[in-house]
Scaffold this motif. Structure first.
Motif, PDB file in Angstrom:
ATOM      1  N   ARG A 129       0.760  -1.234  -0.052  1.00  0.00           N
ATOM      2  CA  ARG A 129      -0.044   0.067   0.095  1.00  0.00           C
ATOM      3  C   ARG A 129       0.940   1.247   0.132  1.00  0.00           C
ATOM      4  N   MET A 130       2.116   1.356   0.432  1.00  0.00           N
ATOM      5  CA  MET A 130       3.056   2.262   0.483  1.00  0.00           C
ATOM      6  C   MET A 130       3.828   2.404  -1.086  1.00  0.00           C
ATOM      7  N   GLY A 131       3.314   1.497  -1.880  1.00  0.00           N
ATOM      8  CA  GLY A 131       4.150   1.377  -3.114  1.00  0.00           C
ATOM      9  C   GLY A 131       5.446   0.657  -3.368  1.00  0.00           C
ATOM     10  N   VAL A 132       5.606  -0.129  -2.390  1.00  0.00           N
ATOM     11  CA  VAL A 132       6.729  -0.959  -2.230  1.00  0.00           C
ATOM     12  C   VAL A 132       6.563  -2.253  -2.750  1.00  0.00           C
ATOM     13  N   GLN A 133       7.296  -2.897  -4.014  1.00  0.00           N
ATOM     14  CA  GLN A 133       6.907  -4.081  -4.386  1.00  0.00           C
ATOM     15  C   GLN A 133       7.667  -5.028  -3.605  1.00  0.00           C
ATOM     16  N   THR A 134       6.782  -6.125  -3.212  1.00  0.00           N
ATOM     17  CA  THR A 134       7.354  -7.274  -2.367  1.00  0.00           C
ATOM     18  C   THR A 134       7.002  -8.495  -2.774  1.00  0.00           C
TER      19      THR A 134
END
Length: 241
Positions: free
Chosen positions: A93-98
């Motif tokens: 949701r913070m835009g970090v790909q995981t």
């Protein structure tokens, strides 16, 4: 950011996600941890994470009294997956790909753990979360963190706790406890300091993997540790490394 580290493994306890609650996951703590991880990811660090399951498993501890140890350990592994999924969602949701990788196959929610695939995800700039421990009973999430760090050739293990480093006694009980900014692995063993379980610690010693213990709950500490700010945390070094 200048740092001697590039690929890191962050180990955080499930209990830390409790915050001020008696059980479950504190949304504010989850958001704080995600923001800390995002801040170093944005600096170009390759980040992997192992999360414990104590916040969830502790809530059912009464029900597991007298239970078969293996059954209980598998329940603990599933608890780590719940926390890992929560962290994954918060980071996404913070835009970090995981990528969430599980030591126990559950393809609907996570990729199976494959070492080469994990390192490739890291090289592509994705935060990799390792869930379900080692996939075996009788091993802690500390051991899982050490094992995964060694497998992916992480430069350091960062162990986020509630206290800022390694002390000669419990600082939450003894206000006069003395902190070690740096300590050798042999001294940790001779003093019987409770950093991580012996299996995990031995894996790090045999592979000369540095360990830094620090207070994860203080905003900005994660970045300071990677900047090797001597005022934050304690580092375990190996005599012949």
């Amino acid at each position: 950011m200048d740092s001697n580290y590039h690929r890191i493994l962050l180990k955080v306890s499930g209990e830390a996600l409790l915050g001020e609650q008696g059980h479950g996951i504190d949304g504010d703590i989850l958001t704080q941890y995600s923001e800390e991880i995002k801040s170093i990811h944005d600096e170009g660090f390759e980040v992997s994470v192992v999360v414990g399951g104590g916040n969830i498993f502790r809530g059912v501890k009464g029900a597991t009294e007298g239970m078969d140890r293996v059954q209980g350990d598998y329940m603990g592994m599933l608890a780590t997956m719940i926390n890992s999924m929560a962290l994954q969602d918060s980071l996404e949701r913070m835009g970090v790909q995981t990528r969430l990788m599980s030591a126990i196959r559950m393809e609907e929610i996570a990729e199976p753990y494959i070492r080469r695939r994990a390192t490739r995800h890291l090289e592509k700039g994705r935060v990799v979360i390792f869930g379900a421990g080692t996939g075996n009973p009788y091993f802690t999430t500390d051991t899982a963190a050490s094992l995964r760090a060694i497998e992916i050739e992480a430069d350091v293990i960062l162990k986020g706790t509630r206290v800022d480093g390694i002390f000669d006694s419990d600082p939450e009980i003894n206000p006069d406890a003395v902190k070690f900014p740096t300590i050798t692995g042999e001294e940790v063993l001779s003093r019987q300091l409770d950093i991580m379980d012996l299996t995990a610690f031995t894996l790090c010693r045999e592979n000369k993997t540095p360990i830094i213990v620090f207070d994860m709950n203080k905003v900005g500490n994660l970045k300071k540790v990677l900047q090797e700010d001597a005022s934050v945390g304690s580092k375990v070094v190996w005599e012949d490394s």
